[in-house]
Each structure stands twice: as C-alpha cells, then as structure tokens.
Scaffold this active site. Structure first.
Site, PDB file in Angstrom:
ATOM      1  N   LYS A 153       0.939  -1.304  -0.007  1.00  0.00           N
ATOM      2  CA  LYS A 153      -0.080   0.164   0.110  1.00  0.00           C
ATOM      3  C   LYS A 153       0.835   1.329  -0.008  1.00  0.00           C
ATOM      4  CE  LYS A 153      -3.506   2.110   2.935  1.00  0.00           C
ATOM      5  NZ  LYS A 153      -4.453   2.413   3.753  1.00  0.00           N
TER       6      LYS A 153
ATOM      7  N   GLU B 177      10.587  -4.530   4.570  1.00  0.00           N
ATOM      8  CA  GLU B 177      10.651  -5.801   4.203  1.00  0.00           C
ATOM      9  C   GLU B 177      10.469  -6.174   2.695  1.00  0.00           C
ATOM     10  OE1 GLU B 177       9.329  -4.749   6.724  1.00  0.00           O
ATOM     11  OE2 GLU B 177       8.900  -6.229   8.450  1.00  0.00           O
TER      12      GLU B 177
ATOM     13  N   GLY C  82      -4.825  -1.967   4.969  1.00  0.00           N
ATOM     14  CA  GLY C  82      -4.205  -3.083   4.420  1.00  0.00           C
ATOM     15  C   GLY C  82      -4.963  -4.343   4.607  1.00  0.00           C
ATOM     16  N   ARG C  83      -5.330  -4.600   5.912  1.00  0.00           N
ATOM     17  CA  ARG C  83      -5.822  -5.899   6.129  1.00  0.00           C
ATOM     18  C   ARG C  83      -7.208  -6.139   5.764  1.00  0.00           C
ATOM     19  NH1 ARG C  83      -4.773  -2.393  10.327  1.00  0.00           N
ATOM     20  NH2 ARG C  83      -6.513  -1.636  11.761  1.00  0.00           N
TER      21      ARG C  83
ATOM     22  N   GLU D  37      -4.959  -6.420  14.719  1.00  0.00           N
ATOM     23  CA  GLU D  37      -4.390  -5.263  14.547  1.00  0.00           C
ATOM     24  C   GLU D  37      -5.423  -4.073  14.651  1.00  0.00           C
ATOM     25  OE1 GLU D  37      -2.559  -4.173  10.510  1.00  0.00           O
ATOM     26  OE2 GLU D  37      -0.846  -4.695  11.613  1.00  0.00           O
TER      27      GLU D  37
ATOM     28  N   HIS E 254      -4.933 -32.016  18.313  1.00  0.00           N
ATOM     29  CA  HIS E 254      -3.879 -32.870  18.711  1.00  0.00           C
ATOM     30  C   HIS E 254      -2.532 -32.167  19.246  1.00  0.00           C
ATOM     31  CE1 HIS E 254      -5.879 -36.777  17.242  1.00  0.00           C
ATOM     32  NE2 HIS E 254      -6.093 -35.756  16.327  1.00  0.00           N
TER      33      HIS E 254
ATOM     34  N   LYS F 274       9.276  -0.317  14.076  1.00  0.00           N
ATOM     35  CA  LYS F 274       9.868  -0.196  12.599  1.00  0.00           C
ATOM     36  C   LYS F 274      11.070   1.151  12.846  1.00  0.00           C
ATOM     37  CE  LYS F 274       5.797  -0.675   9.891  1.00  0.00           C
ATOM     38  NZ  LYS F 274       4.897   0.024   8.989  1.00  0.00           N
TER      39      LYS F 274
HETATM   40  O1  LIG Z   1       1.090  -2.886   2.223  1.00  0.00           O
HETATM   41  P1  LIG Z   1       2.200  -2.041   2.841  1.00  0.00           P
HETATM   42  O2  LIG Z   1       2.140  -0.780   3.039  1.00  0.00           O
HETATM   43  O3  LIG Z   1       3.564  -2.606   2.591  1.00  0.00           O
HETATM   44  O4  LIG Z   1       2.193  -2.541   4.565  1.00  0.00           O
HETATM   45  C1  LIG Z   1       2.242  -3.743   4.792  1.00  0.00           C
HETATM   46  C2  LIG Z   1       1.562  -4.058   6.397  1.00  0.00           C
HETATM   47  O5  LIG Z   1       2.556  -3.494   7.056  1.00  0.00           O
HETATM   48  C3  LIG Z   1       2.137  -2.428   8.260  1.00  0.00           C
HETATM   49  O6  LIG Z   1       3.101  -2.186   8.984  1.00  0.00           O
HETATM   50  C4  LIG Z   1       1.074  -2.642   8.973  1.00  0.00           C
HETATM   51  O7  LIG Z   1       1.178  -3.397  10.129  1.00  0.00           O
HETATM   52  C5  LIG Z   1      -0.024  -3.537   7.980  1.00  0.00           C
HETATM   53  O8  LIG Z   1      -1.547  -3.091   8.191  1.00  0.00           O
HETATM   54  C6  LIG Z   1       0.250  -3.446   6.433  1.00  0.00           C
HETATM   55  O9  LIG Z   1      -0.725  -4.505   6.109  1.00  0.00           O
END
Ligand SMILES: O=P(O)(O)OC[C@H]1O[C@H](O)[C@H](O)[C@@H](O)[C@@H]1O
Length: 539
Positions: free
Chosen positions: A201, A207, A261-262, A347, A378, A506
C-alpha cells in the site's frame, strides 16, 4: 438507556450465578439451536453453544444501540472519516460494491474501484491468453506476490483456499525479509516464466522493498534490466514510488488510502488471486463479500450476523472475562484463515485508548489464534478443554468437500461436531467414574483418575457452516469477520482502522541497523549487549 447503564446491565448479567453455563441451557431448551442460529449470504451461524440467553442478547443489543454501532456502520458505508487518527474513510465495501454505490467525500469511490477492476481483468486475460509474455517470449506460469501483512495474508489465505490443479497459474507469496524465504522459493521458479507483483500500500515497507530488490536483481540477472521490467507489476497507493522502482505505469494497479491493508484483498492487492485462480474466482469472492455487506447494512439487529458475532465477543471478553479466542477451520484449504484473522482482528482491536485518546475502561481485542482441525485437536485443544481459563472457539465447517472421499469428510465433520459438543457439555466426574467402571478399572484407579478425566464443560463455541468452499462463500466468510471487527470498534469506542502500535519497532529497527553493521552504538543497553553477542558470533 445511556452508555453507562447499558454496560452496567450487561456486566451485571455476567456476574449472575450460572451466567457462563452452557450445558444446563442446552438441556433445558431443545429449541435452543433453532433460537440461536441465523443465516445470511449462504452462511449459517450457530451461537447456541454459548451462554447467551435472550436477556443477555437484549442487553448486548441495548449496548450496541447505546454505543452507536449501527450509526458507526452507516458512517463507514457513507465514506465518512471513521478512521479518525489517519483522517480516512474505511471503504473496503466499495471494493466489492456495485457501480455508483459508494463515495469517499467528493470522490466517486466506486468509479475508481471499477476502473481498477477493469484494468485487472484486462491484464489477467492478456496474461492467461499469452498476449502478455515474458521477456523471452514464454507464457507466464508462476506469479510471486511480494508483500507483507495485509499485502500478503489476505491473498495468500484466499489462494490457498481456492486454488486447484488445472487453474491458470501457480501463486507464491514472499513476505518475510528473512532471505531464507526467498532462497527456498527461488529454485522452484524459472525467471523467464515468472511474473512478480510488488504489493505494498505504502510502497515503503522495509521488508517488501528489500525482497523486491532481491527478486528484481534475480530477474535482471537472466533477462536483463529491460527484460526484468516486463516481469514486474505493482499493487499500491503510492504511484510515484512504483515509478521510482522502475515499474511501468501500465503495470501499476492502484487503490486508495481508504482501503486499510488488512481489508485490501478485494483491491488490486488481490491480483495474485485473479492470476492464479482466474478472474471469475476473484469476481465470485467479491460477490460473496457483497452479499454479506448487503446483509450487514440491511438486516435487523437481532438477525445481523456480524453484529451478533461481535456482540457474542463482547459477552465473552467483557462480561465473562475470556482473554483469547481460537479459530478452528475444519478444512485444510483454510490453513491460513486464522493467520488472516490474527491480523484483521488483533491489528484492528488491539487498542488501549478510545477514539478520543482516553484509556479504555474495559478489555478490548482478545488474543486470536488457530489451526485447522483436526490438527488442532492434537496440539492445543487440551488447554481449551481442561485449562483454567475458557477460550471461546470459532468452528468453521464446510458441508460439501471438493474431493470424492466421503468417508474422510465424515470423519472430519464428526470431529468438529464432537469438539463443539465436548466443550459445551464436558464430562462430569460422575460420568467419568461411570465410564471407568464400565471399562473395568479398579476402584482405587477410578478415584485416582476421576479428577483428570473430568471435563468442566460450559466452554463456549460458535459454529459457522459453509455449504461448500467456493469463492462466494469464502468472500462472505471474510466479510463477516471484517464487519464483526467494525462493530467491535464501535462497541469498545476504539479506532479499528489504524495500527500505530506497529510503528515503534519499525523506527527502532532503523536505528539498530547501523549498530549491527558496527557503524554506531545501540542506544539501549540490552540491545547493545545482544548486538555485541551477535557480532562476536558472526566473527
Ligand atoms: O502494504 P504495506 O504498505 O507494505 O504494509 C504492509 C503492512 O505493514 C504495516 O506495518 C501494517 O502493520 C499492516 O497493516 C500492513 O498491511
């Protein structure tokens, strides 16, 4: 009723003797399953194996009214800035809504959505039909989605659920910055036939950008810089950053900041689903979610599945004090469903201050975890049956499998139903003793083992039944949980759409990087000690 009165009435019900009883309620009312079962969008939700009573439900719905849950839902649908700390709407419903249905302020949100959907459909068709080919003229057989969090979990979960042999492409998901993940995936791929989607996004996630750099270099090493460009696409709201990364504008599939994002698997972030399973499957997913949206927006409160599921959670978390919930899909294809819900729910609801910034006066989101059944039985179900704290369970059952092994499926479903029954009913000490007597155990052994073989019961679960695992039923299921989360945000007075809690780590990681490289000291003593130990071991 005021907010305080509604909370007070609910909490008083939770303190009544026998408030948490389930077995006695099931025994007292043979019609309980019918009373507490509801249907929508093809899904059946059974709440009968909780301690809910009509009086508790009335109190929960009174609290929902006092807390303005329906008003919050309507503000969300109207495109108002319900995500106050980021001054954004939360319009994921627009991603699966009909044209012209949703606005975000002055923007026609639906028009933006349908424009992107048409671009995605055109791209998917061209890739599948071989109009878009790899740099050496090969058809694309594999798609790698590079993303993390919401840019990974949703599409990875859905593809795992829906992909079958014979579908158009294979999809792979690269999330962790741990390059072991890439090194495990790399040998399975042919660069000439691999399409790479950089899903982010923000297009700034450390990462994802690190992995995108690795994979781009891998493509370029065999196809050249220009060849590699033809294998890349981006799914993002940050168009300038996608261009700076070298992705052609016609390979950028955008979405807006009013997609969290979620909640983004329905957006361009779902492109890997459409490439792997077909655009028809993706459209089916959207249609299923839309059916749940329509139900959520229109159904009366006492038959509204997302509201009832949220209300049940309030009962468990706030009135009965249960701090966790397990999600057990009895379908191997839903192996990543709990992982998706972990982000969606924790989240969204892991918040300690209200939307006004005051400390909350009550518990908020529970710990969510899960594994598919029967595997879960199990491993951790022991604690849920006999541990000291009840952990409510969500069972997800699928009536019709997509394999021909009817006997296996009966075993699977029998186990799901047995777990729900065992949790609710338990086994009294008298029952445990009687069973051991029947088995011929000597009296001293019966005395010794009886406490261990007693199950307290009264352990709540809800069951969600899908007719089959289809794009439509999966879309409805995921949307059910999304709306549950929104309702809980309103119940608890917290913002379910921001995630400031992920920021601190972060920021600190940025400062620790130079310490790990030996270029600067770490500011925290414990971190500095561990950095020193790591550097010693690295030689
Ligand atoms: O889609 P991006 O901007 O790369 O974000 C990826 C993810 O990282 C963030 O730190 C949030 O915790 C998430 O809500 C998000 O989906």
């Amino acid at each position: 009723m005021t907010d305080g009165e509604a909370w007070g009435a609910l909490l008083a019900l939770g303190r009544q003797p026998g408030a948490a009883a389930i077995r006695s309620r099931l025994d007292a009312d043979p019609g309980r399953a019918a009373t507490f079962t509801h249907q929508a969008a093809g899904l059946t939700l059974d709440l009968s194996r909780t301690a809910l009573t009509p009086a508790v439900l009335d109190a929960l719905l009174a609290l929902a009214r006092a807390r303005g849950v329906a008003a919050f839902r309507d503000s969300m649908a109207a495109g108002q800035a319900v995500n106050g700390t980021e001054a954004r709407a939360a319009l994921h419903m627009a991603l699966r809504g009909p044209e012209g249905a949703f606005r975000a302020g002055s923007e026609d949100a639906s028009a933006a959505v349908h424009g992107t959907l048409a671009a995605m459909a055109g791209f998917v068709r061209a890739v599948h039909e071989g109009e878009i080919l790899g740099a050496r003229g090969d058809r694309f057989t594999d798609v790698v989605n590079i993303g993390i969090g919401g840019s990974d979990l949703g599409p990875a979960m859905v593809t795992r659920a829906l992909w079958q042999t014979g579908m158009p492409m294979r999809a792979h998901y690269l999330a962790n910055v741990d390059a072991h993940a890439w090194e495990a995936l790399r040998p399975t791929l042919d660069p000439a036939r691999t399409l790479v989607l950089v899903a982010s996004k923000t297009f700034t996630t450390q990462e994802t950008m690190a992995n995108a750099g690795l994979v781009k270099a891998w493509l370029a090493a065999s196809l050249g810089e220009e060849g590699a460009r033809g294998h890349l696409a981006a799914l993002s709201t940050n168009l300038p950053a996608t261009a700076a990364f070298g992705i052609a504008p016609d390979r950028v599939f955008g979405f807006r900041d009013w997609v969290g994002g979620r909640f983004s698997l329905w957006s361009a972030v779902g492109l890997s689903i459409a490439l792997a399973c077909g655009m028809g499957a993706f459209q089916g997913l959207l249609a299923g979610a839309r059916a749940m949206d329509e139900h959520f927006l229109a159904a009366p409160e006492d038959a509204n599945l997302p509201l009832l599921l949220a209300a049940t959670e309030v009962w468990h978390v706030n009135a009965l004090g249960y701090p966790a919930r397990a999600v057990l899909p009895y379908d191997e294809r839903l192996a990543r469903f709990a992982a998706h819900l972990q982000q969606l729910e924790m989240e969204s609801l892991g918040k300690r201050v209200t939307v006004q910034g005051a400390p909350v006066a009550h518990a908020t989101g529970p710990v969510v975890f899960g594994e598919p059944g029967t595997n879960a039985q199990h491993s951790f179900l022991q604690l849920i049956h006999q541990g000291t704290t009840p952990v409510p369970v969500d069972f997800v059952l699928v009536a019709r499998p997509d394999h021909g092994h009817a006997a296996s499926h009966r075993i699977l479903l029998a186990n799901a139903l047995a777990q729900a029954e065992a949790l609710a009913r338990g086994r009294t000490e008298a029952e445990a003793r009687a069973e051991m007597q029947r088995a011929g155990l000597p009296p001293h052994e019966i005395d010794r083992l009886a406490p261990h073989r007693t199950f307290p019961g009264d352990r709540p679960s809800v069951s969600i039944l899908l007719p089959a695992l289809t794009p439509e039923s999966l879309g409805a299921l995921v949307a059910l949980y999304e709306h549950k989360v929104a309702c809980l945000g309103a119940f608890w007075g917290i913002n379910p759409f921001d995630q400031w809690g992920v920021e601190l780590g972060k920021q600190l990681a940025g400062g620790i990087l130079p310490a790990l490289a030996g270029d600067a000291p770490a500011s925290d003593a414990a971190t500095a000690a561990m950095v020193a130990a790591i550097r010693r071991l690295q030689g």
